[in-house]
Design a protein around this motif. Structure first.
Motif, PDB file in Angstrom:
ATOM      1  N   LEU A   1     -54.834  27.665  36.930  1.00 38.04           N
ATOM      2  CA  LEU A   1     -54.912  26.421  37.590  1.00 38.04           C
ATOM      3  C   LEU A   1     -54.927  25.412  36.935  1.00 38.04           C
ATOM      4  O   LEU A   1     -54.832  24.115  37.329  1.00 38.04           O
ATOM      5  N   SER A   2     -55.225  25.594  35.462  1.00 34.86           N
ATOM      6  CA  SER A   2     -55.271  24.480  34.573  1.00 34.86           C
ATOM      7  C   SER A   2     -53.919  23.839  34.092  1.00 34.86           C
ATOM      8  O   SER A   2     -53.375  24.039  32.957  1.00 34.86           O
ATOM      9  N   ALA A   3     -53.287  23.269  35.040  1.00 34.51           N
ATOM     10  CA  ALA A   3     -51.923  22.839  35.023  1.00 34.51           C
ATOM     11  C   ALA A   3     -51.622  21.759  34.074  1.00 34.51           C
ATOM     12  O   ALA A   3     -50.582  21.420  33.477  1.00 34.51           O
ATOM     13  N   ALA A   4     -52.809  21.033  33.799  1.00 34.76           N
ATOM     14  CA  ALA A   4     -52.528  19.831  32.877  1.00 34.76           C
ATOM     15  C   ALA A   4     -52.307  20.297  31.355  1.00 34.76           C
ATOM     16  O   ALA A   4     -52.599  19.534  30.428  1.00 34.76           O
ATOM     17  N   ASP A   5     -53.042  21.415  31.022  1.00 37.44           N
ATOM     18  CA  ASP A   5     -53.223  22.071  29.754  1.00 37.44           C
ATOM     19  C   ASP A   5     -51.734  22.595  29.384  1.00 37.44           C
ATOM     20  O   ASP A   5     -51.275  23.782  29.870  1.00 37.44           O
ATOM     21  N   GLY A   6     -50.982  22.265  28.424  1.00 38.15           N
ATOM     22  CA  GLY A   6     -49.688  22.531  28.144  1.00 38.15           C
ATOM     23  C   GLY A   6     -49.591  23.415  27.027  1.00 38.15           C
ATOM     24  O   GLY A   6     -48.782  23.916  26.669  1.00 38.15           O
ATOM     25  N   GLU A   7     -50.685  23.795  26.356  1.00 41.75           N
ATOM     26  CA  GLU A   7     -50.656  24.574  25.220  1.00 41.75           C
ATOM     27  C   GLU A   7     -51.514  25.886  25.448  1.00 41.75           C
ATOM     28  O   GLU A   7     -51.618  26.634  24.579  1.00 41.75           O
TER      29      GLU A   7
ATOM     30  N   LEU B   1     -32.575  33.474  24.027  1.00 42.58           N
ATOM     31  CA  LEU B   1     -34.148  32.741  24.219  1.00 42.58           C
ATOM     32  C   LEU B   1     -35.022  33.383  23.376  1.00 42.58           C
ATOM     33  O   LEU B   1     -35.911  32.758  22.985  1.00 42.58           O
ATOM     34  N   HIS B   2     -35.074  34.963  23.274  1.00 42.92           N
ATOM     35  CA  HIS B   2     -35.952  35.585  22.782  1.00 42.92           C
ATOM     36  C   HIS B   2     -36.495  34.928  21.535  1.00 42.92           C
ATOM     37  O   HIS B   2     -38.034  34.845  21.257  1.00 42.92           O
ATOM     38  N   GLN B   3     -36.031  34.880  20.239  1.00 42.97           N
ATOM     39  CA  GLN B   3     -36.517  34.297  19.080  1.00 42.97           C
ATOM     40  C   GLN B   3     -37.087  32.914  19.243  1.00 42.97           C
ATOM     41  O   GLN B   3     -38.090  32.736  18.551  1.00 42.97           O
ATOM     42  N   HIS B   4     -36.338  32.127  20.088  1.00 41.53           N
ATOM     43  CA  HIS B   4     -37.041  30.744  20.120  1.00 41.53           C
ATOM     44  C   HIS B   4     -38.435  30.963  21.058  1.00 41.53           C
ATOM     45  O   HIS B   4     -39.337  30.125  20.695  1.00 41.53           O
ATOM     46  N   LEU B   5     -38.625  31.876  21.926  1.00 43.49           N
ATOM     47  CA  LEU B   5     -39.828  31.912  22.600  1.00 43.49           C
ATOM     48  C   LEU B   5     -40.940  32.336  21.656  1.00 43.49           C
ATOM     49  O   LEU B   5     -42.073  32.225  21.731  1.00 43.49           O
ATOM     50  N   LEU B   6     -40.543  33.507  20.986  1.00 44.66           N
ATOM     51  CA  LEU B   6     -41.435  33.775  19.699  1.00 44.66           C
ATOM     52  C   LEU B   6     -41.987  32.617  18.767  1.00 44.66           C
ATOM     53  O   LEU B   6     -43.118  32.559  18.113  1.00 44.66           O
ATOM     54  N   ASP B   7     -41.056  31.761  18.451  1.00 45.60           N
ATOM     55  CA  ASP B   7     -41.305  30.877  17.607  1.00 45.60           C
ATOM     56  C   ASP B   7     -42.343  29.613  18.441  1.00 45.60           C
ATOM     57  O   ASP B   7     -43.309  29.381  17.717  1.00 45.60           O
ATOM     58  N   ILE B   8     -42.104  29.576  19.686  1.00 42.74           N
ATOM     59  CA  ILE B   8     -42.858  28.628  20.394  1.00 42.74           C
ATOM     60  C   ILE B   8     -44.573  29.161  20.452  1.00 42.74           C
ATOM     61  O   ILE B   8     -45.373  28.358  20.238  1.00 42.74           O
ATOM     62  N   GLN B   9     -44.601  30.632  20.485  1.00 47.48           N
ATOM     63  CA  GLN B   9     -45.912  31.351  20.610  1.00 47.48           C
ATOM     64  C   GLN B   9     -46.310  31.224  19.262  1.00 47.48           C
ATOM     65  O   GLN B   9     -47.532  31.128  19.205  1.00 47.48           O
TER      66      GLN B   9
ATOM     67  N   ILE C   1     -46.072  28.484  17.261  1.00 45.24           N
ATOM     68  CA  ILE C   1     -46.755  27.121  16.960  1.00 45.24           C
ATOM     69  C   ILE C   1     -47.785  26.822  17.877  1.00 45.24           C
ATOM     70  O   ILE C   1     -48.675  26.205  17.479  1.00 45.24           O
ATOM     71  N   LEU C   2     -47.811  27.466  19.224  1.00 47.95           N
ATOM     72  CA  LEU C   2     -48.685  27.548  20.111  1.00 47.95           C
ATOM     73  C   LEU C   2     -49.534  28.543  20.732  1.00 47.95           C
ATOM     74  O   LEU C   2     -49.133  29.077  21.468  1.00 47.95           O
TER      75      LEU C   2
ATOM     76  N   GLN D   1     -39.211  21.895  27.189  1.00 49.21           N
ATOM     77  CA  GLN D   1     -38.993  20.908  26.350  1.00 49.21           C
ATOM     78  C   GLN D   1     -38.623  21.353  24.941  1.00 49.21           C
ATOM     79  O   GLN D   1     -37.857  20.726  24.089  1.00 49.21           O
ATOM     80  N   ARG D   2     -39.206  22.500  24.474  1.00 54.31           N
ATOM     81  CA  ARG D   2     -39.039  23.050  23.068  1.00 54.31           C
ATOM     82  C   ARG D   2     -37.728  23.903  23.111  1.00 54.31           C
ATOM     83  O   ARG D   2     -37.106  24.093  22.157  1.00 54.31           O
ATOM     84  N   LEU D   3     -37.523  24.293  24.206  1.00 51.71           N
ATOM     85  CA  LEU D   3     -36.242  25.226  24.510  1.00 51.71           C
ATOM     86  C   LEU D   3     -34.816  24.362  24.488  1.00 51.71           C
ATOM     87  O   LEU D   3     -33.757  24.761  23.903  1.00 51.71           O
ATOM     88  N   LYS D   4     -34.932  23.462  25.132  1.00 45.78           N
ATOM     89  CA  LYS D   4     -33.716  22.477  25.624  1.00 45.78           C
ATOM     90  C   LYS D   4     -33.008  22.199  24.564  1.00 45.78           C
ATOM     91  O   LYS D   4     -31.755  22.244  24.393  1.00 45.78           O
ATOM     92  N   PRO D   5     -33.602  21.756  23.415  1.00 45.08           N
ATOM     93  CA  PRO D   5     -32.483  21.426  22.389  1.00 45.08           C
ATOM     94  C   PRO D   5     -31.641  22.346  21.806  1.00 45.08           C
ATOM     95  O   PRO D   5     -30.696  21.875  21.173  1.00 45.08           O
ATOM     96  N   HIS D   6     -31.987  23.364  21.807  1.00 48.94           N
ATOM     97  CA  HIS D   6     -31.309  24.626  21.308  1.00 48.94           C
ATOM     98  C   HIS D   6     -30.295  25.021  22.392  1.00 48.94           C
ATOM     99  O   HIS D   6     -29.247  25.904  22.252  1.00 48.94           O
ATOM    100  N   PHE D   7     -30.325  24.622  23.627  1.00 51.12           N
ATOM    101  CA  PHE D   7     -29.394  25.117  24.824  1.00 51.12           C
ATOM    102  C   PHE D   7     -28.855  23.740  25.584  1.00 51.12           C
ATOM    103  O   PHE D   7     -29.254  23.867  26.706  1.00 51.12           O
ATOM    104  N   THR D   8     -28.209  22.794  24.958  1.00 51.66           N
ATOM    105  CA  THR D   8     -27.816  21.642  25.624  1.00 51.66           C
ATOM    106  C   THR D   8     -26.624  22.058  26.690  1.00 51.66           C
ATOM    107  O   THR D   8     -25.926  23.004  26.370  1.00 51.66           O
ATOM    108  N   PRO D   9     -26.466  21.441  27.635  1.00 49.81           N
ATOM    109  CA  PRO D   9     -25.469  21.650  28.496  1.00 49.81           C
ATOM    110  C   PRO D   9     -24.037  21.511  28.486  1.00 49.81           C
ATOM    111  O   PRO D   9     -23.263  20.847  29.051  1.00 49.81           O
ATOM    112  N   ALA D  10     -23.834  21.840  27.145  1.00 45.52           N
ATOM    113  CA  ALA D  10     -22.279  21.576  26.557  1.00 45.52           C
ATOM    114  C   ALA D  10     -21.895  22.995  25.919  1.00 45.52           C
ATOM    115  O   ALA D  10     -22.974  23.658  25.550  1.00 45.52           O
TER     116      ALA D  10
END
Length: 293
Positions: free
Chosen positions: A82-88, A104-112, A114-115, A282-291
């Motif tokens: 329920l803590s929707a305001a906590d982004g980390e 996505l897999h490696q990027h998700l591991l990178d995010i974890q 970092i956070l 926000q951290r994934l999208k730069p790696h997967f632009t809609p082009a």
């Protein structure tokens, strides 16, 4: 249902081993602490044996203490969800098709890394499973290749992914006869993908179902292994090829026209996306632009 205050009193009493300190910590009287224990024992039987300077748990007391731990853990999970305001901190769940999932897999591991307060739960599934999981609230985010029209969903363009004709390195594939000689490595979407791409590259050809099948696998990460060994060619999405660990052993046979699929991001429209899910996106999208990449 057992009174949560009684459970708090009991678990604190077991932790401290003393009625006076328990009352002080919980801002209660000693009489209130005793009363809470008595009410629990009226429901569950003898929980504590009071000895000089020591409290001993009965089997019922041990069972109740374990139950208190489960309730506390469940409460923490609920607060986390329920803590929707906590982004980390907290859990982010998503389901994706195999090809984009590999990317996505490696990027998700990178995010974890970092956070580390985030717990990311990612599984693979076909479009139908993705749609059902998001609509049934089993996951927060999903990616599909076919754009849904359900009004309960917010649908956003996430990325574009071409289909690719992938062959063993060093093989020349210019004609339909070249494809027939090499043979096809099939997979669950292989015939459909090959049909879409090859019908444009080789108009008038008899179709992929007429090609010799040299192998089949339903594991997307393994499709290119037989290709790398020279056993055949395959047609699969670009992100699956980019995730392959031995790129020097395969080649993409370029040609026109291309067949490009759009990957659509899904989540429920009726309530806000959690801040932690927004953080991941926000951290994934730069790696997967809609082009096309």
């Amino acid at each position: 249902m057992l009174n949560p205050q009684w459970l708090r009193t009991f678990s604190t009493l077991v932790e401290l081993g003393n009625f006076t300190r328990t009352a002080e910590r919980l801002d209660l009287t000693q009489a209130a602490v005793s009363q809470h224990v008595q009410r629990l024992e009226a429901r569950l039987g003898l929980l504590l044996i009071r000895r000089p300077r020591q409290l001993e748990l009965t089997p019922a007391g041990q069972a109740l203490l374990a139950y208190c731990a489960e309730v506390s853990a469940a409460d923490q999970r609920l607060q986390q969800q329920l803590s929707a305001a906590d982004g980390e901190h907290g859990e982010v769940s998503l389901i994706t098709p195999g090809s984009i999932g590999l990317a996505l897999h490696q990027h998700l591991l990178d995010i974890q890394q970092i956070l580390p307060g985030l717990s990311i739960r990612h599984r693979f599934g076909p479009d139908a499973d993705v749609l059902a999981a998001v609509l049934e609230n089993r996951v927060e985010l999903g990616l599909v290749t076919l754009k849904p029209t359900d009004a309960r969903l917010t649908v956003e363009r996430f990325a574009e992914e071409p289909l690719e004709l992938v062959a063993p390195s060093g093989h020349e594939l210019k004609t339909w006869a070249d494809l027939e000689r090499l043979g096809f490595i099939d997979h669950p979407d292989g015939q459909a993908m090959a049909g879409r791409l090859l019908s444009r590259r080789f108009p008038g050809s008899p179709g992929p179902h007429n090609l010799p099948c040299r192998g089949f696998t339903n594991q997307i990460s393994l499709i290119l292994d037989p290709v790398a060994r020279g056993l055949g060619f395959s047609v699969l999405p670009r992100y699956a090829r980019l995730a392959y660990s031995q790129p020097e052993r395969i080649q993409v046979v370029e040609g026109a026209p291309q067949v490009v699929d759009t990957l659509w991001l899904l989540y429920r429209a009726e309530w806000p996306l959690s801040t932690r899910a927004q953080t991941v996106l926000q951290r994934l999208k730069p790696h997967f632009t809609p082009a096309v990449v």
